[in-house]
Design a protein around this motif. Structure first.
Motif, PDB file in Angstrom:
ATOM      1  N   LEU A 180       0.822  -1.211   0.000  1.00  0.00           N
ATOM      2  CA  LEU A 180       0.000   0.000   0.000  1.00  0.00           C
ATOM      3  C   LEU A 180       0.856   1.262   0.000  1.00  0.00           C
ATOM      4  CD1 LEU A 180      -2.827   1.205   0.055  1.00  0.00           C
ATOM      5  CD2 LEU A 180      -2.747   1.107   2.559  1.00  0.00           C
ATOM      6  N   PHE A 181       1.896   1.285   0.849  1.00  0.00           N
ATOM      7  CA  PHE A 181       2.799   2.443   0.896  1.00  0.00           C
ATOM      8  C   PHE A 181       3.441   2.667  -0.473  1.00  0.00           C
ATOM      9  CE2 PHE A 181       7.222   3.899   1.226  1.00  0.00           C
ATOM     10  CZ  PHE A 181       7.025   5.167   1.766  1.00  0.00           C
ATOM     11  N   GLU A 182       3.915   1.585  -1.080  1.00  0.00           N
ATOM     12  CA  GLU A 182       4.586   1.710  -2.377  1.00  0.00           C
ATOM     13  C   GLU A 182       3.636   2.229  -3.446  1.00  0.00           C
ATOM     14  OE1 GLU A 182       6.736  -1.135  -5.636  1.00  0.00           O
ATOM     15  OE2 GLU A 182       7.217  -1.490  -3.524  1.00  0.00           O
ATOM     16  N   MET A 183       2.414   1.703  -3.499  1.00  0.00           N
ATOM     17  CA  MET A 183       1.464   2.144  -4.531  1.00  0.00           C
ATOM     18  C   MET A 183       1.047   3.603  -4.325  1.00  0.00           C
ATOM     19  SD  MET A 183       1.241  -0.317  -6.638  1.00  0.00           S
ATOM     20  CE  MET A 183       2.886  -0.882  -6.236  1.00  0.00           C
ATOM     21  N   VAL A 184       0.806   3.996  -3.064  1.00  0.00           N
ATOM     22  CA  VAL A 184       0.399   5.381  -2.793  1.00  0.00           C
ATOM     23  C   VAL A 184       1.524   6.350  -3.138  1.00  0.00           C
ATOM     24  CG1 VAL A 184      -0.197   7.015  -0.947  1.00  0.00           C
ATOM     25  CG2 VAL A 184      -1.351   4.801  -1.070  1.00  0.00           C
ATOM     26  N   THR A 185       2.760   6.027  -2.729  1.00  0.00           N
ATOM     27  CA  THR A 185       3.873   6.940  -3.027  1.00  0.00           C
ATOM     28  C   THR A 185       4.167   6.980  -4.523  1.00  0.00           C
ATOM     29  OG1 THR A 185       5.482   5.182  -2.523  1.00  0.00           O
ATOM     30  CG2 THR A 185       4.959   6.769  -0.754  1.00  0.00           C
ATOM     31  N   LYS A 186       4.030   5.847  -5.211  1.00  0.00           N
ATOM     32  CA  LYS A 186       4.223   5.850  -6.665  1.00  0.00           C
ATOM     33  C   LYS A 186       3.182   6.748  -7.342  1.00  0.00           C
ATOM     34  CE  LYS A 186       6.673   1.547  -7.510  1.00  0.00           C
ATOM     35  NZ  LYS A 186       6.652   0.189  -8.065  1.00  0.00           N
ATOM     36  N   ALA A 187       1.929   6.655  -6.899  1.00  0.00           N
ATOM     37  CA  ALA A 187       0.883   7.495  -7.480  1.00  0.00           C
ATOM     38  C   ALA A 187       1.179   8.975  -7.229  1.00  0.00           C
ATOM     39  CB  ALA A 187      -0.483   7.120  -6.898  1.00  0.00           C
ATOM     40  N   LEU A 188       1.610   9.307  -6.026  1.00  0.00           N
ATOM     41  CA  LEU A 188       1.931  10.706  -5.700  1.00  0.00           C
ATOM     42  C   LEU A 188       3.103  11.220  -6.532  1.00  0.00           C
ATOM     43  CD1 LEU A 188       1.505  10.642  -1.804  1.00  0.00           C
ATOM     44  CD2 LEU A 188      -0.004  11.743  -3.479  1.00  0.00           C
ATOM     45  N   ILE A 189       4.153  10.416  -6.638  1.00  0.00           N
ATOM     46  CA  ILE A 189       5.340  10.827  -7.412  1.00  0.00           C
ATOM     47  C   ILE A 189       4.980  10.994  -8.886  1.00  0.00           C
ATOM     48  CG2 ILE A 189       7.608  10.049  -8.257  1.00  0.00           C
ATOM     49  CD1 ILE A 189       7.941   8.689  -5.453  1.00  0.00           C
ATOM     50  N   MET A 190       4.247  10.021  -9.425  1.00  0.00           N
ATOM     51  CA  MET A 190       3.894  10.089 -10.850  1.00  0.00           C
ATOM     52  C   MET A 190       3.042  11.317 -11.154  1.00  0.00           C
ATOM     53  SD  MET A 190       3.295   6.014 -11.542  1.00  0.00           S
ATOM     54  CE  MET A 190       2.879   6.089 -13.275  1.00  0.00           C
ATOM     55  N   ASN A 191       2.079  11.608 -10.289  1.00  0.00           N
ATOM     56  CA  ASN A 191       1.241  12.785 -10.509  1.00  0.00           C
ATOM     57  C   ASN A 191       2.012  14.082 -10.320  1.00  0.00           C
ATOM     58  OD1 ASN A 191      -1.487  11.937 -11.265  1.00  0.00           O
ATOM     59  ND2 ASN A 191      -1.488  10.867  -9.315  1.00  0.00           N
ATOM     60  N   ALA A 192       2.926  14.101  -9.351  1.00  0.00           N
ATOM     61  CA  ALA A 192       3.725  15.311  -9.109  1.00  0.00           C
ATOM     62  C   ALA A 192       4.613  15.640 -10.305  1.00  0.00           C
ATOM     63  CB  ALA A 192       4.577  15.138  -7.850  1.00  0.00           C
ATOM     64  N   ILE A 193       4.992  14.633 -11.074  1.00  0.00           N
ATOM     65  CA  ILE A 193       5.804  14.850 -12.276  1.00  0.00           C
ATOM     66  C   ILE A 193       4.908  15.047 -13.507  1.00  0.00           C
ATOM     67  CG2 ILE A 193       7.496  13.754 -13.816  1.00  0.00           C
ATOM     68  CD1 ILE A 193       8.710  12.479 -11.244  1.00  0.00           C
ATOM     69  N   TRP A 194       3.820  14.282 -13.575  1.00  0.00           N
ATOM     70  CA  TRP A 194       2.921  14.329 -14.736  1.00  0.00           C
ATOM     71  C   TRP A 194       2.327  15.721 -14.930  1.00  0.00           C
ATOM     72  CZ3 TRP A 194      -1.877  15.513 -16.442  1.00  0.00           C
ATOM     73  CH2 TRP A 194      -2.347  14.890 -17.592  1.00  0.00           C
ATOM     74  N   ILE A 195       1.839  16.325 -13.855  1.00  0.00           N
ATOM     75  CA  ILE A 195       1.125  17.602 -13.961  1.00  0.00           C
ATOM     76  C   ILE A 195       2.001  18.701 -14.566  1.00  0.00           C
ATOM     77  CG2 ILE A 195       0.015  19.463 -12.642  1.00  0.00           C
ATOM     78  CD1 ILE A 195      -1.077  17.204 -10.772  1.00  0.00           C
ATOM     79  N   PRO A 196       3.200  18.996 -13.998  1.00  0.00           N
ATOM     80  CA  PRO A 196       3.987  20.085 -14.605  1.00  0.00           C
ATOM     81  C   PRO A 196       4.468  19.788 -16.021  1.00  0.00           C
ATOM     82  CG  PRO A 196       5.186  19.084 -12.761  1.00  0.00           C
ATOM     83  CD  PRO A 196       3.819  18.494 -12.775  1.00  0.00           C
ATOM     84  N   ILE A 197       4.741  18.518 -16.329  1.00  0.00           N
ATOM     85  CA  ILE A 197       5.183  18.182 -17.686  1.00  0.00           C
ATOM     86  C   ILE A 197       4.079  18.472 -18.698  1.00  0.00           C
ATOM     87  CG2 ILE A 197       5.704  16.240 -19.234  1.00  0.00           C
ATOM     88  CD1 ILE A 197       7.509  15.137 -17.010  1.00  0.00           C
ATOM     89  N   HIS A 198       2.862  18.065 -18.395  1.00  0.00           N
ATOM     90  CA  HIS A 198       1.771  18.302 -19.343  1.00  0.00           C
ATOM     91  C   HIS A 198       1.397  19.776 -19.419  1.00  0.00           C
ATOM     92  CE1 HIS A 198       1.605  13.981 -19.527  1.00  0.00           C
ATOM     93  NE2 HIS A 198       0.757  14.090 -20.539  1.00  0.00           N
ATOM     94  N   LEU A 199       1.486  20.482 -18.304  1.00  0.00           N
ATOM     95  CA  LEU A 199       1.235  21.923 -18.354  1.00  0.00           C
ATOM     96  C   LEU A 199       2.329  22.631 -19.162  1.00  0.00           C
ATOM     97  CD1 LEU A 199      -0.103  22.683 -14.763  1.00  0.00           C
ATOM     98  CD2 LEU A 199      -1.394  22.531 -16.908  1.00  0.00           C
ATOM     99  N   ALA A 200       3.566  22.132 -19.083  1.00  0.00           N
ATOM    100  CA  ALA A 200       4.659  22.713 -19.877  1.00  0.00           C
ATOM    101  C   ALA A 200       4.421  22.478 -21.370  1.00  0.00           C
ATOM    102  CB  ALA A 200       6.005  22.126 -19.448  1.00  0.00           C
ATOM    103  N   TRP A 201       3.972  21.281 -21.747  1.00  0.00           N
ATOM    104  CA  TRP A 201       3.661  21.005 -23.151  1.00  0.00           C
ATOM    105  C   TRP A 201       2.493  21.876 -23.620  1.00  0.00           C
ATOM    106  CZ3 TRP A 201       6.074  18.446 -26.974  1.00  0.00           C
ATOM    107  CH2 TRP A 201       7.115  17.571 -26.627  1.00  0.00           C
ATOM    108  N   LEU A 202       1.483  22.053 -22.750  1.00  0.00           N
ATOM    109  CA  LEU A 202       0.362  22.917 -23.098  1.00  0.00           C
ATOM    110  C   LEU A 202       0.847  24.354 -23.290  1.00  0.00           C
ATOM    111  CD1 LEU A 202      -2.653  23.423 -23.527  1.00  0.00           C
ATOM    112  CD2 LEU A 202      -2.899  23.616 -21.039  1.00  0.00           C
ATOM    113  N   TRP A 203       1.691  24.817 -22.377  1.00  0.00           N
ATOM    114  CA  TRP A 203       2.244  26.170 -22.473  1.00  0.00           C
ATOM    115  C   TRP A 203       3.042  26.343 -23.762  1.00  0.00           C
ATOM    116  CZ3 TRP A 203       7.376  27.797 -22.585  1.00  0.00           C
ATOM    117  CH2 TRP A 203       7.566  29.184 -22.513  1.00  0.00           C
ATOM    118  N   ALA A 204       3.815  25.301 -24.138  1.00  0.00           N
ATOM    119  CA  ALA A 204       4.594  25.377 -25.382  1.00  0.00           C
ATOM    120  C   ALA A 204       3.659  25.536 -26.577  1.00  0.00           C
ATOM    121  CB  ALA A 204       5.463  24.132 -25.543  1.00  0.00           C
TER     122      ALA A 204
END
Length: 199
Positions: free
Chosen positions: A135-159
């Motif tokens: 459970l700890f591993e899945m929750v932290t993986k989800a948090l890390i992936m979202n923390a990276i996913w959001i700014p990357i996609h917003l950067a592509w949108l901004w571009a």
């Protein structure tokens, strides 16, 4: 965890259907209309992530005919999105698209996006850093992936939006839209090639 975060960064930042359509719609329609689509991608990404974590994706993708239906649906939808980008603002009456796809369009893309399943499967199943606490591993993986996913996609949108804001001549903007659409078709070709090699 740092190795996992680095892998997430490199796998998500590489062009795939999600980031290509995000940049393409940003260039074609601007920030606010395209932001709804990005929200849909975000929801869809998390649904795919959840399906991988629970094993549902493995069950679905183990059925050959269903995997083929998803691939055909994915290719068809990517072709449709490429056409939406290429003909944004076009005067061709049967194809003109005045607004970007909304939330549902983003969710649908991720639901049938082969890269979304491949990336999530390799990240979630390939980096075990807390074997004694699933459970700890899945929750932290989800948090890390979202923390990276959001700014990357917003950067592509901004571009993409930055291209839109340059007030380029209509002909140049049309050429950019077509180039974005051709890039999408390149992603489709790679997906088909990858699938044909794995069959």
């Amino acid at each position: 965890m740092l190795t996992f975060a680095a892998a997430v960064l490199f796998l998500i930042i590489t062009p795939g259907p999600g980031v290509m359509t995000t940049a393409g719609f940003g260039a074609a329609y601007g920030f606010r209309p395209s932001l709804r689509y990005v929200l849909g991608l975000f929801i869809g990404t998390n649904l795919v992530m959840l399906s991988v974590m629970t094993g549902l994706a493995a069950i679905i993708l183990s059925v050959p005919w269903l995997r083929m239906v998803l691939m055909v649906g994915s290719v068809g939808y990517l072709l449709y999105l490429a056409a939406r980008i290429a003909f944004a603002g076009a005067k061709i009456s049967f194809m003109e698209a005045k607004t970007a796809p909304g939330v549902l369009g983003g969710v649908m893309l991720q639901a049938i996006n082969p890269k979304a399943y491949a990336v999530n499967s390799s990240l979630i199943l390939g980096f075990n850093y807390a074997p004694n606490s699933f459970l700890f591993e899945m929750v932290t993986k989800a948090l890390i992936m979202n923390a990276i996913w959001i700014p990357i996609h917003l950067a592509w949108l901004w571009a993409g939006v930055s291209l839109n804001r340059l007030n380029l001549p209509t002909r140049t903007q049309r050429a950019i839209n077509i180039l974005m659409a051709l890039s999408m078709l390149g992603v489709v070709a790679l997906a088909l090639w990858s699938t044909s090699r794995s069959v």
